[in-house]
Design a protein around this motif. Structure first.
Motif: not given
Length: 152
Positions: A33-42, A77-89, A146-148
């Protein structure tokens, strides 16, 4: 999701790469599973599939290892971990085929109540993102942690 996940997951320091081994009826299959930047910020693209002989993700191959739900839960689960570490993404993904995109839509639909507690989920329809709805054809997905409980 309410399914078992693979526990022996190798995670990169930046949480952008997750690797595990599918163990099923066709033996052991190395997955990534790999998360990579796109041309759109965040906005980050989620790529997922078998690891081929060139150490690349093969998202076309169907391994039919009999552990689909466990694999999809591991990806969630991986998406949850990734977004928990980068909540604005945001994470964007779609299947490599229409059938796979439909499979992902069905998996989200079946687990929507649980997923909606943690994530804001949009479906892509005709190049626009709308709040995800069950039983509506979708071209892709956009997900944010979700942050809250008050996040939309």
């Amino acid at each position: 999701m309410k399914y078992e996940i693979y526990r022996n997951i190798k995670v990169s320091e930046d949480y952008c790469l997750f690797e595990f081994i599918s163990d099923g009826q066709n033996g052991y299959i190395f997955k990534r599973i790999e998360f990579s930047e796109t041309a759109v910020s965040n906005i980050y693209n989620l790529a997922f599939g078998d690891v081929d002989e060139d150490n690349q993700i093969n998202d076309i191959h169907t391994s039919n290892n009999g552990d689909r739900n466990k694999i999809l839960s591991t990806v969630a689960f991986a998406v949850d971990i990734f977004l928990s570490n980068y909540p604005k993404r945001w994470v964007y993904f779609k299947g490599s085929t229409q059938e796979r995109t439909r499979l992902y839509r069905m998996a989200i639909s079946l687990n929507l109540d649980e997923l909606s507690l943690k994530f804001t989920i949009y479906g892509e329809q005709q190049n626009k993102f709308v709040p995800f709805q069950k039983n509506v054809t979708t071209d892709g997905f956009l997900i944010k942690k979700k942050l809250s409980n008050f996040d939309i």
